[in-house]
Design a protein around this motif. Structure first.
Motif, PDB file in Angstrom:
ATOM      1  N   GLU A 155      41.342  42.559  39.340  1.00  0.00           N
ATOM      2  CA  GLU A 155      41.491  43.722  38.837  1.00  0.00           C
ATOM      3  C   GLU A 155      39.947  44.724  38.776  1.00  0.00           C
ATOM      4  OE1 GLU A 155      44.164  45.871  38.479  1.00  0.00           O
ATOM      5  OE2 GLU A 155      45.396  43.962  39.039  1.00  0.00           O
ATOM      6  N   GLU A 156      38.972  43.880  38.577  1.00  0.00           N
ATOM      7  CA  GLU A 156      37.754  44.641  38.675  1.00  0.00           C
ATOM      8  C   GLU A 156      37.267  44.772  40.287  1.00  0.00           C
ATOM      9  OE1 GLU A 156      34.656  42.184  36.737  1.00  0.00           O
ATOM     10  OE2 GLU A 156      35.580  42.242  34.634  1.00  0.00           O
TER      11      GLU A 156
ATOM     12  N   PHE B  98      39.501  45.256  42.699  1.00  0.00           N
ATOM     13  CA  PHE B  98      40.260  46.373  43.123  1.00  0.00           C
ATOM     14  C   PHE B  98      39.733  47.622  42.535  1.00  0.00           C
ATOM     15  CE2 PHE B  98      43.795  49.484  42.552  1.00  0.00           C
ATOM     16  CZ  PHE B  98      43.892  49.769  43.814  1.00  0.00           C
ATOM     17  N   TYR B  99      39.197  47.860  41.407  1.00  0.00           N
ATOM     18  CA  TYR B  99      38.765  48.845  40.955  1.00  0.00           C
ATOM     19  C   TYR B  99      37.393  49.464  41.634  1.00  0.00           C
ATOM     20  CZ  TYR B  99      36.953  52.531  37.234  1.00  0.00           C
ATOM     21  OH  TYR B  99      36.410  53.426  36.682  1.00  0.00           O
ATOM     22  N   MET B 100      36.785  48.584  41.986  1.00  0.00           N
ATOM     23  CA  MET B 100      35.500  49.051  42.686  1.00  0.00           C
ATOM     24  C   MET B 100      35.767  49.224  44.093  1.00  0.00           C
ATOM     25  SD  MET B 100      32.540  46.447  41.350  1.00  0.00           S
ATOM     26  CE  MET B 100      33.061  45.144  41.162  1.00  0.00           C
ATOM     27  N   ARG B 101      36.579  48.498  44.633  1.00  0.00           N
ATOM     28  CA  ARG B 101      37.106  48.969  45.947  1.00  0.00           C
ATOM     29  C   ARG B 101      38.025  50.111  46.063  1.00  0.00           C
ATOM     30  NH1 ARG B 101      40.253  44.011  48.471  1.00  0.00           N
ATOM     31  NH2 ARG B 101      39.967  44.976  50.412  1.00  0.00           N
ATOM     32  N   SER B 102      38.661  50.557  45.085  1.00  0.00           N
ATOM     33  CA  SER B 102      39.356  51.909  45.107  1.00  0.00           C
ATOM     34  C   SER B 102      38.391  53.029  45.139  1.00  0.00           C
ATOM     35  CB  SER B 102      40.333  51.945  43.865  1.00  0.00           C
ATOM     36  OG  SER B 102      39.655  52.157  42.722  1.00  0.00           O
ATOM     37  N   ARG B 103      37.189  52.659  44.935  1.00  0.00           N
ATOM     38  CA  ARG B 103      35.889  53.926  44.876  1.00  0.00           C
ATOM     39  C   ARG B 103      35.182  53.540  46.200  1.00  0.00           C
ATOM     40  NH1 ARG B 103      39.161  55.065  41.566  1.00  0.00           N
ATOM     41  NH2 ARG B 103      38.911  55.396  39.465  1.00  0.00           N
ATOM     42  N   GLY B 104      35.699  52.782  47.136  1.00  0.00           N
ATOM     43  CA  GLY B 104      34.860  52.828  48.535  1.00  0.00           C
ATOM     44  C   GLY B 104      34.102  51.592  48.937  1.00  0.00           C
ATOM     45  N   LEU B 105      33.923  50.834  47.779  1.00  0.00           N
ATOM     46  CA  LEU B 105      33.216  49.622  47.892  1.00  0.00           C
ATOM     47  C   LEU B 105      33.696  48.533  48.752  1.00  0.00           C
ATOM     48  CD1 LEU B 105      31.781  50.989  45.435  1.00  0.00           C
ATOM     49  CD2 LEU B 105      30.852  48.685  44.697  1.00  0.00           C
ATOM     50  N   THR B 106      33.135  47.839  49.649  1.00  0.00           N
ATOM     51  CA  THR B 106      33.799  46.881  50.342  1.00  0.00           C
ATOM     52  C   THR B 106      34.234  45.734  49.603  1.00  0.00           C
ATOM     53  OG1 THR B 106      31.865  45.951  51.142  1.00  0.00           O
ATOM     54  CG2 THR B 106      32.721  47.513  52.622  1.00  0.00           C
ATOM     55  N   LEU B 107      34.819  44.628  49.794  1.00  0.00           N
ATOM     56  CA  LEU B 107      35.240  43.480  49.060  1.00  0.00           C
ATOM     57  C   LEU B 107      33.788  42.717  48.806  1.00  0.00           C
ATOM     58  CD1 LEU B 107      37.108  41.300  47.709  1.00  0.00           C
ATOM     59  CD2 LEU B 107      37.520  40.621  49.871  1.00  0.00           C
TER      60      LEU B 107
ATOM     61  N   LEU C  57      28.390  42.815  43.332  1.00  0.00           N
ATOM     62  CA  LEU C  57      28.323  43.621  41.970  1.00  0.00           C
ATOM     63  C   LEU C  57      28.648  42.909  40.962  1.00  0.00           C
ATOM     64  CD1 LEU C  57      28.741  47.376  42.577  1.00  0.00           C
ATOM     65  CD2 LEU C  57      26.559  46.265  41.664  1.00  0.00           C
ATOM     66  N   GLN C  58      30.002  41.981  41.028  1.00  0.00           N
ATOM     67  CA  GLN C  58      30.407  41.249  39.957  1.00  0.00           C
ATOM     68  C   GLN C  58      29.682  40.216  40.005  1.00  0.00           C
ATOM     69  OE1 GLN C  58      34.379  39.943  40.508  1.00  0.00           O
ATOM     70  NE2 GLN C  58      35.167  40.932  39.113  1.00  0.00           N
TER      71      GLN C  58
ATOM     72  N   SER D  43      26.519  40.679  37.949  1.00  0.00           N
ATOM     73  CA  SER D  43      26.450  41.044  36.593  1.00  0.00           C
ATOM     74  C   SER D  43      26.750  39.574  35.891  1.00  0.00           C
ATOM     75  CB  SER D  43      27.821  41.857  36.296  1.00  0.00           C
ATOM     76  OG  SER D  43      28.957  41.153  36.398  1.00  0.00           O
TER      77      SER D  43
ATOM     78  N   GLU E 217      39.460  49.813  50.203  1.00  0.00           N
ATOM     79  CA  GLU E 217      38.198  50.553  50.231  1.00  0.00           C
ATOM     80  C   GLU E 217      38.158  51.741  51.370  1.00  0.00           C
ATOM     81  OE1 GLU E 217      38.372  47.415  50.363  1.00  0.00           O
ATOM     82  OE2 GLU E 217      37.042  46.273  51.853  1.00  0.00           O
TER      83      GLU E 217
ATOM     84  N   ALA F 262      39.928  54.738  50.129  1.00  0.00           N
ATOM     85  CA  ALA F 262      38.884  55.562  49.211  1.00  0.00           C
ATOM     86  C   ALA F 262      38.103  56.390  50.009  1.00  0.00           C
ATOM     87  CB  ALA F 262      38.148  54.521  48.328  1.00  0.00           C
TER      88      ALA F 262
ATOM     89  N   PHE G  76      26.848  51.601  40.504  1.00  0.00           N
ATOM     90  CA  PHE G  76      28.211  51.703  41.036  1.00  0.00           C
ATOM     91  C   PHE G  76      28.522  53.193  41.484  1.00  0.00           C
ATOM     92  CE2 PHE G  76      32.721  52.576  39.798  1.00  0.00           C
ATOM     93  CZ  PHE G  76      33.248  51.802  40.513  1.00  0.00           C
TER      94      PHE G  76
END
Lengths: 405, 261
Positions: A357-358, A360-369, A375-376, A379, B83, B86, B108
């Motif tokens: 889910e994390e 997908f959230y980031m990908r839904s903002r345009g970040l590639t997998l 990033l994950q 962290s 992506e 988006a 981010f």
């Protein structure tokens, strides 16, 4: 297992020192650890054999410092390569221990060793020559950061020993770096003694190259009102084993342990920790992380011992693990042995994958997998890396790790 | 039943969409078309498929399209990764924005904004230029710059999380924004701030789909069309008065439309 054969045949060391003699005698009867015991049962046997297959007679190690010399005020020492160290400054002093002090200290320790528990130290003392033992007395509270490097050479087995006495009121950042060269084995035994009111911020960064192996043993004694923080990182080893034993001798001390091990390919890296509270009001905050990819295997076993004398102990031990591949394996076993009846102790373990889910959230903002995973992971690493006393201009550990993973 | 409002060149077109997750059918023939500048509201009972529709449009990997198509600016997007959708201008405002400990909100937002800018062939922003931009957008949702230095949504209140979603929408300047229950969990003041932010961002080029249960958001943002969804289908489409009728009569009233079908 070349080294074991040499121990059995009395061929390991030609002119053994007093310590080497004692340890060789101990190992001669029973040269290998009990592979059925809890401490050794998960150790990969063929990898352990390969660890013992290098000759310790080939050559001395030569450390290639993996970063540019820093302009910062750092005391850098290389075990096996340094000449005499004797620093007496206004606010601090760092002096080498006398040979007799080193011998007495190691002998005293050996006499208390359980052979199976301390097999790694016994092997280390059999093989570590006088040149490869560094012992220091450290005092003062405005000490520059200390960096101690230890390394193995390719096609060799190298053994290094480090003994550090931190005198009362001492405050210091200490970074220990263990470097494994290609096709090599490194045995590193470390002893830290923290007197009253000392504060030691200790980082252990160990990384190897192709087919390098490591047996890394760390023994820490803490007196009352001392504070010990350990941040450790082990990666890129074919086989590595990190044994941590910490004893709060009188209680009333604080211990922080934050460690991460990263395994890839068919690597095996294991961390064993034993935390003993031998007095009241002790504190432990421990987080151990493993990240296993490909067909690798990561192991964590942690024991917290709280006898009756250790009332009001406050201890927490968490094992948090990430499996990045369906063929990777993680074994984890945090455990408590509590006799005292007025304590706060908790432990737990989780094994998960990267959070979908994390991602997908980031990908839904345009970040590639790839970017989202990076990033994950960053962290995930950050919590541990932030505990390692490393200055950014010399080591960009996080970037190095993300490149590797 | 058709609920198309297809007139010009829709920015988003969903045609007879069937979808399932783990072999459980959820969408059963959804049709909707949104033109640039239009605001659509989708209302319906819990579990009727509203959030699923939004996630499928955004490319959530857990759902499988079994029939039908989704067109974005005339192109079928089924084969696109989340992506890519988006970057090309599809924005989903999450009902439950995800907390990601340890990942800086500022970093981010910068990576996300630059991904979109790259797609638009605009110059990517360095940290300093991005900070100028983000501070300007923070004003829209009345957020303090301290939010930027925190981890993504970690420790944010419900209202702060929703404002962070609208901030992202403002930075990404999407062509279609699907806001899934952006009003849920908000007090009156927070709702007004969020609604005001959405109004300021909306323009003649952007289509907006508001998924909501309540009239109160639609009091702030008047939709051009209201769709009622039930059991994976849109069963009625009307103008903004339809939301008022729903508020008055409840979803039982809409069951009659199903019976008439």
């Amino acid at each position: 297992m070349q080294i074991i054969e040499e121990i059995k045949n009395n061929e390991l060391v030609s002119n053994p020192s007093e310590i080497q003699k004692i340890c060789l005698d101990k190992l001669k009867l029973n040269p290998l650890p009990n592979v059925k015991s809890e401490l050794w049962r998960l150790s990969n046997k063929s990898k352990f054999s390969s660890f013992l297959d290098y000759s310790h007679k080939n050559k001395e190690s030569k450390v290639c410092i993996p970063y540019k010399n820093s302009s910062q005020n750092i005391i850098r020492l290389i075990i096996g390569e340094n000449s005499k160290i004797n620093l007496e400054e206004e606010n601090y002093s760092i002096k080498e221990l006398k040979d007799s002090e080193i011998v007495d200290y190691i002998k005293k320790n050996i006499s208390t060793f359980d052979q199976n528990d301390h097999w790694s130290d016994l092997l280390n003392h059999c093989l570590s020559s006088k040149k490869n033992i560094l012992g220091l007395n450290i005092s003062g509270n405005k000490i520059p950061s200390i960096e101690i490097l230890s390394a193995s050479s390719s096609d060799s087995f190298n053994a290094k020993t480090l003994i550090l006495f931190f005198k009362q009121d001492c405050k210091v950042d200490l970074l220990q770096i263990n470097l494994g060269d290609e096709n090599s084995s490194l045995s590193q035994s470390t002893y830290l003694c923290l007197e009253e009111n000392t504060s030691v911020n200790h980082g252990v960064v160990s990384y190897g190259e192709n087919k390098s192996n490591l047996l890394n043993s760390l023994n820490v004694i803490q007196k009352a009102k001392s504070s010990y923080s350990l941040g450790s990182l082990h990666f890129k080893f074919n086989y590595a084993r990190f044994e941590i034993r910490i004893n709060q001798l009188e209680g009333d001390a604080k211990t922080i342990i934050k460690g991460i091990q990263i395994t890839k390919n068919k690597d095996q890296i294991a961390t064993y920790t034993k935390m003993e509270f031998n007095g009241p009001n002790g504190i432990l905050d421990q987080v151990n992380k493993s990240l296993a990819d490909d067909k690798s295997h990561a192991v964590f076993e942690g024991t917290i011992i709280v006898p009756k004398t250790a009332q009001k102990t406050d201890a927490s031990q968490l094992s948090r693990n990430l499996l990045l591949s369906k063929n990777a394996k993680i074994d984890t076993k945090p455990q408590l042995e509590i006799i005292a009846d007025d304590v706060k102790c908790k432990h737990g373990a989780t094994i998960s994958q990267l959070n979908e889910e994390e991602l997908f959230y980031m990908r839904s903002r345009g970040l590639t997998l790839e970017e989202a995973s990076k990033l994950q992971l960053s962290s995930y690493f950050q919590e541990i890396i932030s505990c390692i006393p490393v200055s950014k201009d010399r080591w960009n550990l996080l970037d190095k790790l993300l490149e590797e993973t | 039943m058709q609920s198309k409002t297809k007139e010009l060149n829709p920015v988003l077109e969903v045609n007879n969409l069937f979808a399932s997750t783990e072999d459980l059918p959820i969408l059963k023939g959804v049709n909707i078309a949104v033109n640039p500048g239009e605001i659509h509201a989708i209302m319906g009972r819990n579990g009727c498929g509203k959030s699923t529709l939004s996630k499928i449009i955004a490319g959530h990997p857990s759902y499988k399209i079994t029939k039908g198509e989704i067109k974005f600016t005339g192109q079928d997007i089924q084969s696109l990764e989340p992506e890519q959708r988006a970057q090309s201008g599809i924005f989903l405002g999450f009902q439950y924005p995800i907390e990601i400990p340890g990942v800086s909100n500022l970093e981010f937002l910068r990576v996300a904004t630059n991904a979109r800018r790259k797609f638009l062939k605009k110059e990517e922003l360095d940290t300093f230029d991005f900070e100028d931009l983000v501070r300007e957008k923070l004003e829209l949702v009345k957020m303090d710059s301290a939010f930027l230095s925190r981890s993504i949504n970690q420790g944010f209140s419900g209202g702060e999380k929703k404002r962070n979603e609208i901030l992202q929408m403002a930075l990404l300047e999407p062509k279609i924004a699907i806001l899934d229950e952006t009003d849920s969990g908000l007090d009156i003041d927070a709702l007004r701030i969020v609604a005001s932010g959405i109004k300021k961002i909306s323009n003649k080029k952007t289509g907006i789909i508001l998924i909501t249960h309540y009239q109160r958001l639609l009091d702030e943002i008047k939709p051009n069309y209201v769709h009622v969804m039930s059991d994976g289908q849109i069963i009625k489409t009307g103008d903004s008065d339809l939301a008022l009728e729903l508020e008055k009569y409840g979803y039982e009233w809409t069951d009659n439309f199903l019976k008439k079908q």
